[in-house]
Design a protein around this motif. Structure first.
Motif, short mmCIF file in Angstrom:
data_model
loop_
_atom_site.label_atom_id
_atom_site.label_comp_id
_atom_site.label_asym_id
_atom_site.label_seq_id
_atom_site.Cartn_x
_atom_site.Cartn_y
_atom_site.Cartn_z
N ASP A 192 -1.72 10.12 -10.21
CA ASP A 192 -1.60 9.59 -8.86
C ASP A 192 -2.52 8.38 -8.71
OD1 ASP A 192 -0.54 9.53 -6.29
OD2 ASP A 192 -2.21 10.70 -5.49
N PHE A 193 -1.97 7.32 -8.15
CA PHE A 193 -2.73 6.08 -7.97
C PHE A 193 -3.17 5.92 -6.52
CE2 PHE A 193 -0.70 5.51 -12.01
CZ PHE A 193 -1.63 4.80 -12.75
N TYR A 194 -3.88 4.83 -6.29
CA TYR A 194 -4.48 4.54 -4.99
C TYR A 194 -4.29 3.04 -4.81
CZ TYR A 194 -8.47 4.79 -1.61
OH TYR A 194 -9.29 4.76 -0.51
N ALA A 195 -3.00 2.64 -4.78
CA ALA A 195 -2.67 1.23 -4.99
C ALA A 195 -2.07 0.55 -3.78
CB ALA A 195 -1.73 1.10 -6.19
N GLY A 196 -2.16 1.20 -2.60
CA GLY A 196 -1.71 0.56 -1.36
C GLY A 196 -2.91 -0.03 -0.64
N ARG A 197 -2.89 -1.32 -0.39
CA ARG A 197 -4.09 -1.97 0.15
C ARG A 197 -4.40 -1.52 1.58
NH1 ARG A 197 -6.14 -8.14 -0.61
NH2 ARG A 197 -8.17 -7.81 0.35
N HIS A 198 -3.36 -1.35 2.41
CA HIS A 198 -3.63 -0.95 3.80
C HIS A 198 -4.25 0.44 3.82
CE1 HIS A 198 -1.44 -4.42 5.24
NE2 HIS A 198 -0.42 -4.09 4.48
N HIS A 199 -3.73 1.35 2.98
CA HIS A 199 -4.28 2.70 2.93
C HIS A 199 -5.72 2.68 2.42
CE1 HIS A 199 -4.59 7.03 2.19
NE2 HIS A 199 -4.91 6.78 0.93
N ALA A 200 -5.96 1.98 1.32
CA ALA A 200 -7.31 1.95 0.74
C ALA A 200 -8.29 1.30 1.73
CB ALA A 200 -7.29 1.21 -0.58
N THR A 201 -7.82 0.29 2.46
CA THR A 201 -8.69 -0.38 3.43
C THR A 201 -8.98 0.55 4.61
OG1 THR A 201 -7.78 -2.52 2.79
CG2 THR A 201 -8.92 -2.42 4.91
N ASN A 202 -7.95 1.24 5.09
CA ASN A 202 -8.16 2.17 6.22
C ASN A 202 -9.14 3.27 5.83
OD1 ASN A 202 -6.40 0.84 7.95
ND2 ASN A 202 -4.64 2.12 7.42
N VAL A 203 -8.89 3.91 4.67
CA VAL A 203 -9.74 5.03 4.25
C VAL A 203 -11.16 4.53 3.96
CG1 VAL A 203 -10.06 6.79 2.47
CG2 VAL A 203 -7.78 6.36 3.40
N GLY A 204 -11.25 3.39 3.28
CA GLY A 204 -12.57 2.84 2.96
C GLY A 204 -13.35 2.47 4.22
N THR A 205 -12.65 1.95 5.22
CA THR A 205 -13.31 1.58 6.48
C THR A 205 -13.87 2.82 7.17
OG1 THR A 205 -11.85 -0.32 6.73
CG2 THR A 205 -12.97 0.45 8.72
N MET A 206 -13.08 3.91 7.14
CA MET A 206 -13.55 5.15 7.77
C MET A 206 -14.80 5.69 7.09
SD MET A 206 -10.29 7.56 8.53
CE MET A 206 -8.86 6.61 8.08
N GLY B 9 0.46 6.04 -4.78
CA GLY B 9 -0.62 5.95 -3.80
C GLY B 9 0.02 5.85 -2.43
N THR B 10 -0.72 6.25 -1.41
CA THR B 10 -0.19 6.29 -0.05
C THR B 10 0.23 4.90 0.40
OG1 THR B 10 -1.69 8.09 0.39
CG2 THR B 10 -0.67 7.06 2.30
N ILE B 11 1.42 4.84 1.01
CA ILE B 11 2.00 3.56 1.42
C ILE B 11 1.85 3.42 2.93
CG2 ILE B 11 4.05 2.10 1.36
CD1 ILE B 11 5.08 4.08 -0.89
N SER B 12 0.90 2.62 3.34
CA SER B 12 0.74 2.30 4.76
C SER B 12 1.07 0.83 4.94
CB SER B 12 -0.69 2.59 5.22
OG SER B 12 -0.95 3.98 5.17
N GLY B 13 1.32 0.45 6.20
CA GLY B 13 1.54 -0.96 6.52
C GLY B 13 0.44 -1.45 7.43
N PRO B 14 0.58 -2.68 7.94
CA PRO B 14 -0.52 -3.28 8.70
C PRO B 14 -0.75 -2.67 10.09
CG PRO B 14 1.38 -4.78 8.59
CD PRO B 14 1.68 -3.63 7.69
N GLU B 15 0.29 -2.08 10.68
CA GLU B 15 0.16 -1.59 12.06
C GLU B 15 -0.13 -0.10 12.08
OE1 GLU B 15 0.33 -3.85 14.42
OE2 GLU B 15 1.03 -5.43 13.05
#
Ligand code: CA
Length: 410
Positions: free
Chosen positions: A121-135, A341-347
Motif C-alpha cells: 500500500d502506497f501513500y501517493a495522493g498529495r491532498h491526502h498526505a498534505t491533509n494528514v501531515g497538517t493534522m 494510497g488514499t485519493i483525496s481532492g482539493p476541496e
C-alpha cells in the motif's frame, strides 16, 4: 471512442457499467463452482464454459482465479479481448452459440477475482498526505522530506484482502492516547475507510524495471478500500510504520477493469515540484480520469454519498509505484496488488477518508439524513464506486462494499 454496440441490449445503455468497451474479468459462482467470467451489460459471460467448448483459448478459466490468464501476458490479454469483442459486437454471427453461456449477474456470487500473492500500500495522493501531515505535524511540515522524491509505501498483508460484500469486523488493538495513562487493549474507536485504486500486476519481474515496462506489467485496476484503525496506528507506527492498524481487511471490487478498457482515459500526473530521479521520471500519461465516490449507509438508514474525487488527483501513477517497488531488485509476482494510497481532492467534499472529512474527529461530518460521523460506527455500510465517462458510455468497476460489524469478543 464512441460506444461499441452489442447485441446484448443492456450493454448499450449509456449508464451501464459494463458496455462492450469495458469487458472486465472476475470470478463468479452460480452454484456450479467458481469460474472466470466477463461482465457484459446485466450478464456474466461464462469463460469457464466457453473454454470447455473451445469458444475461447484455454487459460485456466475453471481454476477459480485469474492468475493463470494474467501470467500468459499482454499478447494473450489482447487476443482474448479481440475475440470477446467479436463475439459480442452487434451483428455477430456467434450470438446463438454465445447466448447460452450468459448468466444474469443478479444470480451469481462474486468471489476474489485473483489470488493476491503480495499486497503493498502506497501513500501517493498529495491532498491526502498534505491533509494528514497538517493534522499531525502542522502545515509547514505536512509532507515528509522524502515524499516529493518517491512514492512511499509499506508491505501489507495479502491474507486480509477480501472481495466486495464481505463483512468487516471492527478490530481490537492496543490503544494509547492522552486520555490513557498506559496502553489498553480495546476495540478501535477510530475505525476508518480509505478510498483507493488497486493496480493488479499481471507479469513478474526479477530486477529493476522502467516506468514503461512497469506499465506494461499491469493487467488492470480495481477499487480498493483500505480499512484503517487510526488509533491503533497512532500508537504502533513509530518507527516501522503501520502494522495491525491496516491488517484487519482490505476490500476490492469484484471486476478487474483492464488497462485496455481504460486506455481512452489516460491522463498525466500533475506538474513536478522537484524533478524525479531517472527511474521514476514520467514517460507518458499513466494516470486515468476515473470519477470516484464514497457512500455510507448507516444501519437502518439510507445510502448517501459523503465524498467525490477522481483518480487523476494522484501524484504518482501505479506504474511509478511499481517501478519504485522493483528498483531494489524486489521480485514482483503475478497477482501482486498495489494500493494507490488514499485519493483525496482539493476541496473538503473530495476527501477519501473520515480522518480527513472529520479533520481528525474535530469537525464531525453532518449526514444529510441526520446524525454525524467522526469515524465508522458498527452497522455502517461503506460503498466505493468508480467510473470513466466516455462518449455515450461508461467504464464501471462494480461496487466495492463492506459493512462494519462489532468486534468479536475474544
Ligand atoms: Ca492506505
Amino acid at each position: 471512442m464512441p460506444l461499441m454496440r452489442s447485441w446484448v441490449d443492456s450493454a448499450n445503455d449509456p449508464a451501464a457499467e459494463f458496455p462492450l468497451n469495458n469487458l472486465p474479468y472476475g470470478i463468479f459462482d452460480d452454484g456450479r463452482g467458481a469460474r472466470a467470467g466477463v461482465a457484459i451489460g446485466d450478464f456474466v459471460f461464462d469463460l469457464g464454459g466457453a473454454e470447455a467448448v473451445s469458444m475461447v483459448p484455454a487459460h485456466g478459466f475453471r481454476d477459480g482465479s485469474l492468475n493463470g490468464f494474467m501470467a500468459e501476458g499482454p499478447d494473450a490479454w489482447a487476443r482474448l479481448r479481440n475475440t470477446l469483442t467479436g463475439l459480442f459486437a452487434e451483428g455477430s454471427q456467434a450470438e446463438a452459440q454465445v447466448a447460452p453461456l450468459l448468466i444474469p449477474r443478479d444470480r451469481v456470487t462474486m468471489r476474489m477475482p485473483f489470488q493476491v500473492t503480495e499486497y503493498t500500500d502506497f501513500y501517493a495522493g498529495r491532498h491526502h498526505a498534505t491533509n494528514v501531515g497538517t493534522m499531525f505535524r502542522g502545515a509547514e511540515n505536512a509532507l515528509p522530506p522524502n515524499w516529493l522524491h518517491m512514492p512511499i509505501g509499506y508491505n501489507g498483508r495479502a491474507s486480509s484482502v477480501v472481495v466486495s460484500g464481505t463483512d468487516i469486523r471492527r478490530p481490537t488493538g492496543q490503544l494509547k492516547g492522552p486520555e490513557f495513562e498506559a496502553p489498553i487493549l480495546a476495540p478501535s474507536r477510530r475505525f476508518d475507510l480509505e478510498l483507493e485504486m488497486g493496480a493488479v500486476v499481471g507479469q513478474p519481474s526479477y530486477g529493476p524495471v522502467s516506468v514503461d515496462r512497469a506499465d506494461a506489467m499491469i493487467f488492470g485496476y480495481v477499487l480498493l478500500n483500505d480499512w484503517s484503525a487510526r488509533d491503533i496506528q497512532a500508537w504502533e507506527y513509530q518507527p516501522l510504520g503501520p502494522f495491525q492498524a491496516k491488517a484487519t481487511a482490505t476490500s476490492i471490487s469484484p471486476w478487474v477493469v483492464t488497462k485496455a478498457a481504460l486506455e481512452p482515459f489516460r491522463c498525466a500526473t500533475p506538474p513536478r515540484e522537484v524533478p524525479l530521479l531517472p527511474h521514476l521520471a514520467d514517460t507518458g500519461p499513466m494516470l486515468y480520469d476515473i470519477d470516484l465516490e464514497v457512500a455510507i449507509t448507516p444501519e437502518g438508514g439510507r445510502e448517501e454519498v459523503i465524498a467525490r474525487t477522481n483518480y487523476r488527483e494522484m501524484y504518482y501513477s501505479s506504474a511509478q509505484q511499481l517501478a519504485h517497488h522493483a528498483s531494489s531488485g524486489c521480485p514482483m509476482r503475478v497477482g501482486d496488488l498495489l494500493g494507490s494510497g488514499t485519493i483525496s481532492g482539493p476541496e473538503k467534499g473530495n476527501r477519501g477518508s473520515l480522518l480527513e472529512l472529520s479533520w481528525g474527529g474535530k469537525e464531525p461530518l453532518e449526514l444529510e439524513q441526520g446524525g454525524t460521523r467522526t469515524f465508522l460506527e458498527d452497522g455502517d455500510r461503506l460503498t466505493l464506486r468508480g467510473g470513466a465517462e466516455g462518449d455515450g458510455y461508461r467504464i464501471g468497476f462494480g461496487d466495492c462494499t463492506g459493512r462494519v460489524l462489532p468486534t468479536l469478543k475474544g
